[in-house]
Structure formats: structure tokens, C-alpha cells
Design an enzyme around this catalytic site. Structure first.
Site, PDB file in Angstrom:
ATOM      1  CE  LYS A 113     -57.770  54.323 -33.823  1.00  0.00           C
ATOM      2  NZ  LYS A 113     -58.235  55.479 -33.532  1.00  0.00           N
ATOM      3  CE  LYS A 194     -47.787  56.917 -37.373  1.00  0.00           C
ATOM      4  NZ  LYS A 194     -48.220  57.482 -36.039  1.00  0.00           N
ATOM      5  CE  LYS A 197     -50.922  57.460 -26.805  1.00  0.00           C
ATOM      6  NZ  LYS A 197     -50.562  58.995 -26.818  1.00  0.00           N
TER       7      LYS A 197
END
Ligand code: TRP
Ligand code: SF4
Length: 326
Positions: A113, A194, A197
Site C-alpha cells: 500500500k 479492473k 474507484k
């Protein structure tokens, strides 16, 4: 007693088709024969959005409504907001005392991340401790299993390690929760990547029929099929991915043949997808409209959820305090 399950989601935007077909359909099936707790993890959203908190409240409320519209039944499942049950923060604090920092640093999602989200400073204590908060979320309710996608498995493993560590240090309080692995169908977005958001390519559960039809019209298809007379290849077409998820196998077979022989055009093919989507989503539009007409009921649902969750959370914290002699 039916098996208890618990799961949560971060409020990072509206619920999209990928979330619906993955998580929500599974939650809906589980609520038929399990005691379910579903919560909006608004504190978790702070771990990456601490600098700009302006949307968190709105997204939290929006996500809850999306769940209810999608068919989560507040009479069967307990739905609540993490920050309305402060025991999550208290247990997080206590667990943080006994978790070795290397357990957190070696968590693969921690590094991934940080690499992925370069524009924010994620060298914070809260971001490193994200999985401890998740462990607290879970352990407070002593669920038998936690429905999650496989990206969450490291967090669940850490939860079990923390449960064992606590039980060994003090007294056995926490059962080790199992994962209930959710198969997420690969849902492609309108641009062929994919559905996510962050790509702005989603079809949302809260979209109107007109929005859905418009998104389908501009959706990318087999890039080699330029003219109506060109033969297409469904294997490389994101619209066909939708057929695979939503249409009957007879329709899939037909579209597959007709695309390859150019018997069907993309406009008609997309219209078929739009039609099944509209059919699939209409019940949630009806539920949403009826909910929005009863704002007091929404407040009641949120308050009831908080009350039911608090009773369980408080009971666990009593055991925790006794075990730790605090
Ligand atoms: N980390 C989860 C996600 O990003 C959200 C989450 C927070 C969660 N606490 C949880 C999921 C507890 C299951 C159980 O999807
Ligand atoms: Fe894709 Fe359908 Fe067009 Fe074939 S006909 S390329 S499957 S949109």
C-alpha cells in the site's frame, strides 16, 4: 446458536458492482442462517485519509444505505458504524501493547500500500497499526468466521496470532476466527481495467438506470472490432465479461457465436447487458427509494445497530479487563 460472522468495509466511496457481486451477495446469503455483524470501518479510512476527512461522514452514511438497498436486512443482521462503538479503540490500544512491531512491518499489505499510494505520507503509527485495529474489530465480537477476500488473509492471520498471544499471556478470552473466503468475480470496469474507484470506471449500485445505460454505451469493446461488419473476439472484450457474470449460459453462448460471425453488433450486445443490469439492480432501487422516504427509520437502524454491537463489545471488554486485571 447459529454461527456468528463479522465483516467490515472502509467507506471510500459508493458501493460498485464489483463490491456487490463479491462481498454483498455473500453477506446476503450469510444472513439467512448466521448471526451477522456488518460495520462501516470509518476509523480505518483515516489511516490513509487523515489529512482530508471531509468526505468520511458522507461516505459512511452512503455506504450503509447502499448495503440496505442491496438487501442487507437490519432485522436479521446488525449493521453499525465502527466509530459509534468506542470499545474498538480501547481494545486496539490494549492489543497494541503486546504486538511486536516486526509483526506489523512484515505484513505484505503494509509495504504494498505504501508503494501504491505515493502521494500521501503513510509513515504514520496509525497506518502501521491498521491490522491491530482490524484485529480489535474482529475479536470484540468473537465471530466463528470472517468473510473476506484473499487480500485480507494476512490481517486475519495476525488477528489469530494476537488472539493466541493474549490468551497465553493472560487467560483464554478470544476464540481464533476462521476466514470465510469470498470468491470475487473479476469485474471489469467500463474502460477495460479492473473495476475500481481509483480508476473512475465503476458502475455503482446507486447509479440510475439512465446512468447505467449511458456508461454501457461508452464502454470499451474488442478494440479490433471497429466497423459493424468486423468480426469480434469476445475473449478480449470487457462487455463480454459482463455477459459471463450476468447473462444465462444460453445467452453467453449465443453472443459468443454472433460476435465472432458479426451477426450481432456491439450496440445491441451492450443493450443486452444494460437490460440484465437494470433487472438485477431494480430491486435495490426500489428499496433505496422506500428507505430514503423514511429518514427516521434510517436513524433508528443505525442506532439499533450501535446498541446491539455495544452490548457484545462491552461484554468482551469486561472479560478483557478481568483477564488483564485492569
Ligand atoms: N481491512 C478491510 C478492507 O479493507 C476492512 C476491515 C476493517 C475489516 N476491519 C475489518 C474486514 C474487520 C473484516 C473484519 O476490506
Ligand atoms: Fe464485445 Fe459484444 Fe461487441 Fe462482441 S459484440 S465485441 S462481445 S460488445
Amino acid at each position: 446458536m447459529p454461527n456468528r460472522v463479522l465483516s467490515g468495509m472502509q467507506p471510500s466511496g459508493r458501493l460498485h458492482l464489483g463490491n456487490l457481486l463479491g462481498a454483498l451477495d455473500n453477506w446476503k446469503a450469510l444472513q439467512e442462517d448466521h448471526e451477522c455483524y456488518f460495520f462501516v470501518a470509518d476509523w480505518h479510512a483515516l489511516s490513509t485519509n487523515y489529512a482530508d476527512t471531509s468526505h468520511i461522514k458522507e461516505f459512511t452514511h452512503g455506504l450503509l444505505i447502499d448495503w440496505l438497498a442491496a438487501g442487507i436486512d437490519p432485522n436479521r443482521s446488525t449493521v453499525f458504524v465502527q466509530s459509534s462503538v468506542p470499545e474498538h479503540a480501547i481494545l486496539h490500544l490494549l492489543l497494541s501493547m503486546m504486538v511486536p512491531v516486526p509483526w506489523l512491518e512484515r505484513n505484505p499489505t503494509y509495504k504494498e500500500k505504501q508503494e501504491e499510494i505515493k502521494e500521501k505520507d503513510l509513515s504514520t503509527y496509525g497506518f502501521l497499526g491498521y491490522p491491530i485495529l482490524q484485529a480489535a474489530d474482529i475479536l470484540l465480537y468473537k465471530p466463528d468466521s470472517v468473510p473476506v477476500g484473499k487480500d485480507q488473509l494476512p490481517h486475519l492471520e495476525l488477528t489469530r496470532e494476537l488472539a493466541r498471544r493474549f490468551n497465553n499471556l493472560y487467560q483464554p478470552v478470544f476464540p481464533e476466527p476462521k476466514e470465510h473466503l469470498t470468491q470475487f468475480p473479476k469485474v471489469t470496469g467500463t474502460d477495460g481495467r479492473k473495476m475500481s474507484k481509483s480508476y473512475g470506471n465503476t458502475i455503482n449500485v446507486s447509479d440510475t438506470e439512465a446512468e447505467i445505460r449511458k456508461k454501457l454505451k461508452t464502454m470499451v469493446t474488442d478494440p479490433a472490432r471497429v466497423r459493424r461488419t468486423d468480426k469480434g473476439n469476445p475473449d478480449v472484450c470487457p462487455v463480454y465479461d459482463f455477459h459471463k457474470i450476468l447473462s444465462s449460459s444460453a445467452t453467453q453462448e449465443q453472443v459468443n457465436q454472433d460476435c465472432r460471425s458479426a451477426a450481432i453488433g456491439c450496440i445491441d450486445c451492450k443493450k443486452m447487458v444494460a437490460d440484465v443490469l437494470v433487472e438485477r439492480l431494480s430491486p435495490s432501487w426500489e428499496r433505496r427509494a422506500s428507505l430514503m422516504a423514511r429518514p427516521d427509520d434510517i436513524q433508528d437502524i443505525i442506532r439499533n445497530g450501535q446498541n446491539k454491537a455495544s452490548i457484545v463489545a462491552k461484554a468482551t471488554m469486561k472479560e478483557v479487563n478481568e483477564a488483564m486485571k485492569i
